[in-house]
Every structure is written in C-alpha cells, then in structure tokens.
Scaffold this motif. Structure first.
Motif, PDB file in Angstrom:
ATOM      1  N   ALA A   4     -37.885  -9.960-105.806  1.00 10.98           N
ATOM      2  CA  ALA A   4     -39.262  -9.511-106.030  1.00 10.98           C
ATOM      3  C   ALA A   4     -39.680  -9.974-107.416  1.00 10.98           C
ATOM      4  O   ALA A   4     -38.845 -10.286-108.262  1.00 10.98           O
ATOM      5  CB  ALA A   4     -39.358  -7.991-105.927  1.00 10.98           C
ATOM      6  N   ARG A   5     -40.960 -10.048-107.632  1.00  7.62           N
ATOM      7  CA  ARG A   5     -41.497 -10.299-108.960  1.00  7.62           C
ATOM      8  C   ARG A   5     -42.158  -8.993-109.367  1.00  7.62           C
ATOM      9  O   ARG A   5     -43.063  -8.519-108.688  1.00  7.62           O
ATOM     10  CB  ARG A   5     -42.508 -11.444-108.941  1.00  7.62           C
ATOM     11  N   VAL A   6     -41.680  -8.384-110.457  1.00  5.23           N
ATOM     12  CA  VAL A   6     -42.140  -7.054-110.836  1.00  5.23           C
ATOM     13  C   VAL A   6     -42.575  -7.024-112.296  1.00  5.23           C
ATOM     14  O   VAL A   6     -42.186  -7.867-113.098  1.00  5.23           O
ATOM     15  CB  VAL A   6     -41.053  -5.982-110.617  1.00  5.23           C
ATOM     16  N   THR A   7     -43.357  -6.006-112.612  1.00  2.98           N
ATOM     17  CA  THR A   7     -43.718  -5.734-113.994  1.00  2.98           C
ATOM     18  C   THR A   7     -42.496  -5.150-114.684  1.00  2.98           C
ATOM     19  O   THR A   7     -41.849  -4.234-114.168  1.00  2.98           O
ATOM     20  CB  THR A   7     -44.890  -4.740-114.052  1.00  2.98           C
ATOM     21  N   VAL A   8     -42.172  -5.686-115.840  1.00  2.00           N
ATOM     22  CA  VAL A   8     -40.999  -5.234-116.580  1.00  2.00           C
ATOM     23  C   VAL A   8     -41.239  -3.808-117.077  1.00  2.00           C
ATOM     24  O   VAL A   8     -42.262  -3.535-117.710  1.00  2.00           O
ATOM     25  CB  VAL A   8     -40.716  -6.175-117.772  1.00  2.00           C
ATOM     26  N   VAL A  22     -36.800 -10.208-110.140  1.00  2.00           N
ATOM     27  CA  VAL A  22     -35.808  -9.154-109.981  1.00  2.00           C
ATOM     28  C   VAL A  22     -35.067  -9.376-108.670  1.00  2.00           C
ATOM     29  O   VAL A  22     -35.679  -9.696-107.642  1.00  2.00           O
ATOM     30  CB  VAL A  22     -36.478  -7.755-109.989  1.00  2.00           C
ATOM     31  N   HIS A  23     -33.749  -9.196-108.731  1.00  2.00           N
ATOM     32  CA  HIS A  23     -32.905  -9.319-107.544  1.00  2.00           C
ATOM     33  C   HIS A  23     -32.326  -7.943-107.236  1.00  2.00           C
ATOM     34  O   HIS A  23     -31.734  -7.298-108.100  1.00  2.00           O
ATOM     35  CB  HIS A  23     -31.768 -10.315-107.827  1.00  2.00           C
ATOM     36  N   GLY A  77     -37.318 -23.034-108.373  1.00  2.00           N
ATOM     37  CA  GLY A  77     -37.938 -22.579-107.132  1.00  2.00           C
ATOM     38  C   GLY A  77     -38.477 -21.157-107.202  1.00  2.00           C
ATOM     39  O   GLY A  77     -39.279 -20.754-106.365  1.00  2.00           O
ATOM     40  N   TYR A  78     -38.039 -20.390-108.199  1.00  2.00           N
ATOM     41  CA  TYR A  78     -38.478 -18.997-108.324  1.00  2.00           C
ATOM     42  C   TYR A  78     -39.631 -18.826-109.314  1.00  2.00           C
ATOM     43  O   TYR A  78     -40.062 -17.714-109.575  1.00  2.00           O
ATOM     44  CB  TYR A  78     -37.324 -18.112-108.803  1.00  2.00           C
ATOM     45  N   ARG A  79     -40.133 -19.906-109.886  1.00  2.00           N
ATOM     46  CA  ARG A  79     -41.134 -19.806-110.955  1.00  2.00           C
ATOM     47  C   ARG A  79     -42.550 -19.565-110.473  1.00  2.00           C
ATOM     48  O   ARG A  79     -43.424 -19.294-111.273  1.00  2.00           O
ATOM     49  CB  ARG A  79     -41.101 -21.066-111.814  1.00  2.00           C
ATOM     50  N   ASP A 114     -39.284 -13.564 -99.763  1.00  2.00           N
ATOM     51  CA  ASP A 114     -38.677 -14.335 -98.681  1.00  2.00           C
ATOM     52  C   ASP A 114     -37.831 -15.507 -99.175  1.00  2.00           C
ATOM     53  O   ASP A 114     -37.276 -16.243 -98.378  1.00  2.00           O
ATOM     54  CB  ASP A 114     -39.767 -14.856 -97.737  1.00  2.00           C
ATOM     55  N   GLU A 115     -37.737 -15.690-100.485  1.00  2.00           N
ATOM     56  CA  GLU A 115     -36.937 -16.780-101.035  1.00  2.00           C
ATOM     57  C   GLU A 115     -35.452 -16.487-100.840  1.00  2.00           C
ATOM     58  O   GLU A 115     -35.021 -15.336-100.802  1.00  2.00           O
ATOM     59  CB  GLU A 115     -37.211 -16.954-102.536  1.00  2.00           C
TER      60      GLU A 115
END
Length: 156
Positions: free
Chosen positions: A11-15, A33-34, A66-68, A75-76
C-alpha cells in the motif's frame, strides 16, 4: 496443528507522525508500506509485520522503480521488495527493539501479553532504509535467534 495462512500486500500510505522524523520525511508525506500477516488455523493473527520503506531509498534504488508510481500499489508483486529487503539486511545493519507488555483482562484474572518488535534496516553507510513494526497478539512463547554477531542488548 493446522496450516498457517500468510497474506502479503502493498500500500502507499501517509507516514504516521511517530515515524516521520525517523524516515526523514515531513508529516503527511506518503511512502510504500508492505504488510505481511500470518494467521493460524482458527483465523487468529499470529504475526503482523508492517514495513515502511524510506522514501529516499525508494527513490534511489533501481530495483524498486516499479513501486514509484503515485497510484495505489496494492496489486503489485511484493517479490522485488522482499528480495531487496533481504539483500539489504545481509549487506547492511539490522537493529531490533523488543517490547513486551503485560495486561490483565477485565473479564478474567488471566494475564494477557502483547509483544511488539521494531526492526530498523540501515545500509552499510548507516542510512535508514526501512522500519518494520511486528506485532504478535496471540503469542504464548517466542524465540528470537540471530545468526550475526551482536554487541549486546540494552534492556530498559
């Protein structure tokens, strides 16, 4: 005993503000985030690991290109990130802080424990790469073993 089910997602989350300074970002910035969750045969969470990748490391590491993207990454494939983290742990420095809490449930006198581990991963130059928070909500016995020599533990 039944099989353990492992779930893994990105996921891409707010820190969170508590991690912003550690990761070298301002509050409100987002990072990769993993999540990795292990569930027991009855569906109970045995372990939940949440790894926050330092945005600087994400920007600089070619293998993580690829995660940037700014879009959702759920779904990555987490495989490239897992391999990068494993390699970085072998080549860099890992530090762990173990926290155990003991609490009493209102409904019974039986003690319930909580265990959390914060793992920080640094490159060989000492720069932070990732922070992993692990929780073990249903543990009754855990053993931590490290193969690499350690200089000692500080207990507080």
């Amino acid at each position: 005993p039944g099989a353990v089910l492992v779930q893994s997602w990105l996921a891409r989350v707010t820190v969170p503000p508590s991690l912003a300074a550690l990761l070298g970002v301002r509050g409100g910035e987002r990072t990769l985030v993993h999540h990795r969750r292990e569930r027991g045969p009855a569906g109970q969470t045995l372990q939940h690991a949440v790894t926050y990748v330092c945005p600087r490391a994400l920007a600089e590491e070619p293998g993580l290109a690829g995660y940037r993207r700014t879009a959702a990454v759920r779904d990555e494939d987490p495989g490239p990130l897992d391999r990068w983290l494993d390699r970085a742990a072998r080549e860099g420095r890992v530090a762990e802080t173990i926290t155990m809490t003991l609490s009493h449930r209102q409904a019974s006198a039986a003690a319930a424990g909580g265990l959390s581990v914060r793992r920080t991963l640094h490159d060989d130059a000492g720069r932070l790469l990732a922070v992993t928070d692990l929780s073990y909500p249903t543990w009754d016995r855990l053993t931590f073993h490290r193969d690499r020599a350690v200089s000692g533990f500080q207990v507080s």
